[in-house]
Design a protein around this motif. Sequence first.
Motif, PDB file in Angstrom:
ATOM      1  N   LEU A  73      -9.656  -4.947  -3.179  1.00  0.00           N
ATOM      2  CA  LEU A  73      -9.621  -3.996  -2.073  1.00  0.00           C
ATOM      3  C   LEU A  73      -9.723  -4.711  -0.730  1.00  0.00           C
ATOM      4  CD1 LEU A  73     -12.108  -1.339  -3.508  1.00  0.00           C
ATOM      5  CD2 LEU A  73      -9.595  -1.288  -3.610  1.00  0.00           C
ATOM      6  N   THR A  96     -10.393   4.421  -7.861  1.00  0.00           N
ATOM      7  CA  THR A  96      -9.289   3.544  -8.261  1.00  0.00           C
ATOM      8  C   THR A  96      -8.761   3.883  -9.650  1.00  0.00           C
ATOM      9  OG1 THR A  96     -10.850   1.881  -9.111  1.00  0.00           O
ATOM     10  CG2 THR A  96     -10.084   1.627  -6.825  1.00  0.00           C
ATOM     11  N   TYR A 125      -2.842  -6.041   2.126  1.00  0.00           N
ATOM     12  CA  TYR A 125      -1.685  -5.388   1.521  1.00  0.00           C
ATOM     13  C   TYR A 125      -0.347  -5.758   2.156  1.00  0.00           C
ATOM     14  CZ  TYR A 125      -5.428  -2.698  -0.590  1.00  0.00           C
ATOM     15  OH  TYR A 125      -6.560  -2.327  -1.280  1.00  0.00           O
ATOM     16  N   LYS A 167      -5.105   2.080  -4.100  1.00  0.00           N
ATOM     17  CA  LYS A 167      -5.608   0.982  -3.299  1.00  0.00           C
ATOM     18  C   LYS A 167      -6.543   1.544  -2.238  1.00  0.00           C
ATOM     19  CE  LYS A 167      -1.666  -2.117  -3.962  1.00  0.00           C
ATOM     20  NZ  LYS A 167      -1.056  -1.355  -5.077  1.00  0.00           N
ATOM     21  N   ALA A 183       0.831  -1.208   0.000  1.00  0.00           N
ATOM     22  CA  ALA A 183       0.000   0.000   0.000  1.00  0.00           C
ATOM     23  C   ALA A 183       0.864   1.255   0.000  1.00  0.00           C
ATOM     24  CB  ALA A 183      -0.916   0.012   1.219  1.00  0.00           C
TER      25      ALA A 183
END
Length: 508
Positions: A427, A240, A488, A245, A40
């Motif tokens: 996500l 997005t 992430y 992210k 991320a």
Amino acid sequence: MIKNIKWLLLVSLTFVACNNDEVAVNPDSSDGQPLTAGSANFSKYVALGDSFAAGYSDGALFKKGQEGAYPNVLAQEFALVGGGAFSTPFMADNIGGFSSGGIQIPQFGPRLYFNGVGPVPVSGPSTTEVTAHLTGPFNNMGLPGAKSFHLVTPGYGSLNPYFGRFASSATTTVLADAASQSATFFSLWIGGNDVLTYATSGGVGINQTGNANPATYGNYDITDPNVFAGAFSALVTGLTANNAKGVVANLPYINTLPYFTTVPTSPLSPAALGGALGVAQVNGLYSLLRMALGAADADRIKLLSATSANPVLIKDESLADKSAQMIPVLTGYFTQQGDPMAAINATAFALIFGQARQAAPGDYVLLPTSSVIGTTVAGAPSTINKFGVSYPLQDGHVLTANETMQVKVATDAYNVTIKSVADSKGLAFVDTKVIMEKLVNGGIASNGYTVTNAFVTGGAFSLDGVHPSPRGYALIANKFIEAINMTYGSNLKGVDISNYRILFPRSL
């Protein structure tokens, strides 16, 4: 005949930028392991949502509440691994709400505090002038009152002063102002108000399922699931667009909130009714109504117990209206009693009680109704003038089982969309429905405390019964962090919820 039980039911109860290819590391973590953002990039974080994202609490939006909003807590954690500045459109004070010319606007009232008996408003007025405009952009774009489709509606600032006070133009959308910031990471938690306004109003709105034109909706209506799906998909697509992210959250069932679970359906103790004599007086009325309803429908209204708690009397608009069949029976009774206005009084009784029944499991007596039960109904005869006892609580006082099911069906449909979109975009996903169920069923243990949904004492919710307390917002932030870490590969530690108060005091 009955004592005023207002509030009796309630008391018997917190900078280094990096690009997408870099991993931000902070060597100072509590367990000796370096903190990392994983894949991320938190350098530019933007939060979209409704009152929960804004930090609304205790029935109002105010500065201290905003400071503890879950996006603000997230931003503080993100700053440890490369997160950048995070700005909020703060209100001017800790009174809350808006004023106009120095006078508090009633529909944007001040916050509540607990005075030892129940929630009461702090003295005002607010110094946040409704016409004042702030210079943005702002990272926290949580907007009290916002529904899903509102975030993609041009000119929404003219309809919602919380957005109007910092919107970039009179015609912009919330999504456009968010997208213009080119966020590298976003959070989106929206959809609660698409059913919540209906539920908190006691179902006085309309279920708009099948109506694809939100411009025709009222404030208290349930949003059509396809309208929600279109709005939510558009929001995620826009957020997005630059490969940002993010994290999204689904919706809990609204009837797990303290607003719906605090007041029992059977709060009428014999003592509250005035003892055996009071119970007998009410049962006299109920016997008459049972006779007028006839054998097939008599159990809508059962006689009260003189030894245990009894249910409140409510109006249920989903019931067949039996007023027409009740009129002749009641007319005959009043005639026998020598009433010279027998026909008129019989009609009045039948119209009042034609859709009456006693509350049952599956119904939810709304939190504000606690101050209504047992009070006098203006203009009603003295024999039938006590709300919930000798006069039915009205539509806006109770969310019936039928109305609750309509909310549940819509919520389930929204949640299917949220999970599907989250999965398709890779996500992080927060299951707030499961989190809320845990709060209801024993609570969530964290940092030496067990947080539940209990009103006032549970620690998770503020005094409006819908929005989180400071500790509740901290808990939410930690759940978002868990989902972000899992998706992430980051290892943010979250915050210690014991550092966050349960309720705000009178003075801040």
